[in-house]
Motif scaffolding. Structure first.
Motif, PDB file in Angstrom:
ATOM      1  N   ALA A  19     -10.208  12.204  -0.319  1.00  0.00           N
ATOM      2  CA  ALA A  19      -9.829  10.829  -0.647  1.00  0.00           C
ATOM      3  C   ALA A  19     -10.317  10.594  -2.079  1.00  0.00           C
ATOM      4  O   ALA A  19     -11.383  10.026  -2.298  1.00  0.00           O
ATOM      5  CB  ALA A  19     -10.473   9.860   0.331  1.00  0.00           C
ATOM      6  N   PRO A  20      -9.558  11.088  -3.051  1.00  0.00           N
ATOM      7  CA  PRO A  20     -10.065  11.067  -4.424  1.00  0.00           C
ATOM      8  C   PRO A  20     -10.056   9.677  -5.060  1.00  0.00           C
ATOM      9  O   PRO A  20      -9.303   8.795  -4.659  1.00  0.00           O
ATOM     10  CB  PRO A  20      -9.103  12.004  -5.162  1.00  0.00           C
ATOM     11  N   LEU A  21     -10.908   9.553  -6.065  1.00  0.00           N
ATOM     12  CA  LEU A  21     -11.035   8.304  -6.820  1.00  0.00           C
ATOM     13  C   LEU A  21     -10.622   8.578  -8.264  1.00  0.00           C
ATOM     14  O   LEU A  21     -10.962   9.625  -8.812  1.00  0.00           O
ATOM     15  CB  LEU A  21     -12.493   7.837  -6.807  1.00  0.00           C
ATOM     16  N   VAL A  22      -9.911   7.643  -8.869  1.00  0.00           N
ATOM     17  CA  VAL A  22      -9.562   7.749 -10.287  1.00  0.00           C
ATOM     18  C   VAL A  22     -10.419   6.725 -11.021  1.00  0.00           C
ATOM     19  O   VAL A  22     -10.517   5.569 -10.594  1.00  0.00           O
ATOM     20  CB  VAL A  22      -8.056   7.484 -10.496  1.00  0.00           C
ATOM     21  N   VAL A  23     -11.075   7.165 -12.100  1.00  0.00           N
ATOM     22  CA  VAL A  23     -11.980   6.272 -12.842  1.00  0.00           C
ATOM     23  C   VAL A  23     -11.289   5.803 -14.118  1.00  0.00           C
ATOM     24  O   VAL A  23     -10.809   6.618 -14.910  1.00  0.00           O
ATOM     25  CB  VAL A  23     -13.300   7.007 -13.190  1.00  0.00           C
ATOM     26  N   THR A  24     -11.216   4.501 -14.291  1.00  0.00           N
ATOM     27  CA  THR A  24     -10.570   3.937 -15.489  1.00  0.00           C
ATOM     28  C   THR A  24     -11.386   2.755 -16.011  1.00  0.00           C
ATOM     29  O   THR A  24     -12.210   2.199 -15.288  1.00  0.00           O
ATOM     30  CB  THR A  24      -9.147   3.394 -15.176  1.00  0.00           C
ATOM     31  N   TRP A  25     -11.118   2.378 -17.265  1.00  0.00           N
ATOM     32  CA  TRP A  25     -11.684   1.133 -17.803  1.00  0.00           C
ATOM     33  C   TRP A  25     -10.801  -0.021 -17.372  1.00  0.00           C
ATOM     34  O   TRP A  25      -9.591   0.163 -17.179  1.00  0.00           O
ATOM     35  CB  TRP A  25     -11.750   1.178 -19.328  1.00  0.00           C
ATOM     36  N   ARG A  26     -11.369  -1.210 -17.266  1.00  0.00           N
ATOM     37  CA  ARG A  26     -10.573  -2.397 -16.958  1.00  0.00           C
ATOM     38  C   ARG A  26      -9.564  -2.622 -18.084  1.00  0.00           C
ATOM     39  O   ARG A  26      -9.917  -2.504 -19.268  1.00  0.00           O
ATOM     40  CB  ARG A  26     -11.494  -3.627 -16.851  1.00  0.00           C
ATOM     41  N   ARG A  41     -12.639   6.198   3.406  1.00  0.00           N
ATOM     42  CA  ARG A  41     -13.071   7.570   3.135  1.00  0.00           C
ATOM     43  C   ARG A  41     -14.038   8.118   4.190  1.00  0.00           C
ATOM     44  O   ARG A  41     -14.697   9.120   3.982  1.00  0.00           O
ATOM     45  CB  ARG A  41     -13.663   7.708   1.722  1.00  0.00           C
ATOM     46  N   ASN A  85      -1.460   6.820  -1.973  1.00  0.00           N
ATOM     47  CA  ASN A  85      -2.876   6.460  -1.974  1.00  0.00           C
ATOM     48  C   ASN A  85      -3.581   6.807  -0.671  1.00  0.00           C
ATOM     49  O   ASN A  85      -4.706   6.405  -0.469  1.00  0.00           O
ATOM     50  CB  ASN A  85      -3.037   4.968  -2.262  1.00  0.00           C
ATOM     51  N   TYR A 109      -8.586   3.200   3.265  1.00  0.00           N
ATOM     52  CA  TYR A 109      -9.160   4.108   2.258  1.00  0.00           C
ATOM     53  C   TYR A 109     -10.692   3.993   2.248  1.00  0.00           C
ATOM     54  O   TYR A 109     -11.316   4.003   1.210  1.00  0.00           O
ATOM     55  CB  TYR A 109      -8.591   3.820   0.866  1.00  0.00           C
ATOM     56  N   MET A 154       0.856  -1.190   0.000  1.00  0.00           N
ATOM     57  CA  MET A 154       0.000   0.000   0.000  1.00  0.00           C
ATOM     58  C   MET A 154       0.895   1.243   0.000  1.00  0.00           C
ATOM     59  O   MET A 154       1.625   1.477   0.948  1.00  0.00           O
ATOM     60  CB  MET A 154      -0.864  -0.036   1.248  1.00  0.00           C
ATOM     61  N   SER A 155       0.854   2.012  -1.071  1.00  0.00           N
ATOM     62  CA  SER A 155       1.793   3.119  -1.150  1.00  0.00           C
ATOM     63  C   SER A 155       1.225   4.372  -0.494  1.00  0.00           C
ATOM     64  O   SER A 155       0.014   4.554  -0.412  1.00  0.00           O
ATOM     65  CB  SER A 155       2.123   3.423  -2.614  1.00  0.00           C
TER      66      SER A 155
END
Lengths: 219, 70
Positions: B61-68, B48, B5, B46, B1-2
């Motif tokens: 506590a931001p979220l990054v949205v990506t495709w699989r 939140r 994050n 996390y 866990m870095s």
């Protein structure tokens, strides 16, 4: 300041060279670290800003003292223009810096001078205000035409399809963007996850099913 | 866990209410004179909760949205 900095701001590209020079003679730039509070709601509005690089967010305090995230702004976006144009001339929101940001600053007197003496600058400001109004109108239309579930699905697809923001999005910010509250966003994300449409990991939302999410986005 | 994050804390907005510290399910936060700090970052899940409880939006506590990935 250097005319090159003015040329870096996309919305100024439509201005005459004489106007850009007039801005350069009056404006100055400032680098702001992440977490810096650029403006405080209710304080006298002394300047407006144009973001050269970076990202900020607008916050407002509710009557019960809780803070609500209103919007986010990035490169090219003007900040605090409405505050300078209103009678009270007070900051309409608190502005907090999300990632290292560089802004061009115009003080009230210089802003008023440019508005009064350079038609292309005042037209630009009018267009910016129209764009903000148009966004609000779109949001109002979205609110009446689409369910919040559809708005969230559409926004998630939009975020995943385009370059991700370096500072990410909190649930509050997502909620502010689609016109709802964070609890509703949280509940819908849980529903999407249960249905196998997304996967939530530490700090990440991974979209799994484009077809189904696109279908929901049109509901 | 870095460490990158972890939720980020804007100490300038913190009003020292201690809601984040007392309600952290993992006891990962401690209140200092400057504001809350992660004393046990590894245990932060996390969740939140700290971001949700913070009345001044000082914690993100931001979220990054990506495709699989294919």
């Amino acid at each position: 300041m250097e005319i090159e900095t003015i040329n870096q701001i996309a919305i100024f590209s439509s201005l005459d060279s004489e106007t850009r020079l007039a801005i350069a003679q009056r404006a100055f730039t400032r680098r702001l670290p992440a977490g810096f509070t650029l403006l405080t709601e209710g304080m006298p509005a002394e300047s407006c800003y144009f973001i050269v690089t970076g990202e900020v967010r607008a916050l407002r305090m509710n009557t019960d003292g809780r803070v609500q995230v209103l919007a986010r702004f990035s490169a090219g976006d003007p900040i605090n223009i409405i505050s300078l144009l209103t009678e009270e001339k007070t900051n309409r929101a608190t502005i907090e810096v999300l990632s290292p940001t560089s802004v061009l600053i115009l003080q009230t007197a210089d802003f008023d001078f440019l508005i009064s003496n350079y038609t292309d600058f005042s037209n630009l400001i009018l267009r910016q205000l129209a764009a903000r109004l148009s966004k609000i109108t779109d949001l109002a239309a979205d609110l009446s035409l689409y369910a919040v579930r559809a708005r969230l699905a559409r926004f998630l697809i939009e975020l995943a399809d385009f370059t991700p923001s370096p500072s990410g999005w909190t649930q509050d910010e997502i909620a502010a963007h689609i016109g709802t509250v964070r609890d509703v966003v949280g509940r819908l994300l849980r529903d999407f996850e249960s249905a196998g449409l997304i996967l939530r990991q530490r700090g990440q939302i991974i979209l799994l099913d484009r077809d189904h999410l696109s279908e929901i986005a049109q509901d | 866990m870095s460490e990158q994050n972890l939720p980020s804390i804007n100490l300038a907005l913190c009003n020292h209410c201690t809601l984040c510290v007392t309600n952290c399910p993992e006891n990962a936060l401690e209140m200092t004179e400057q504001g809350p700090v992660f004393i046990d970052p590894i245990s932060c899940s996390y969740c939140r909760d700290c971001e949700h409880l913070c009345p001044t939006a000082a914690i993100r506590a931001p979220l990054v949205v990506t495709w699989r990935a294919k």
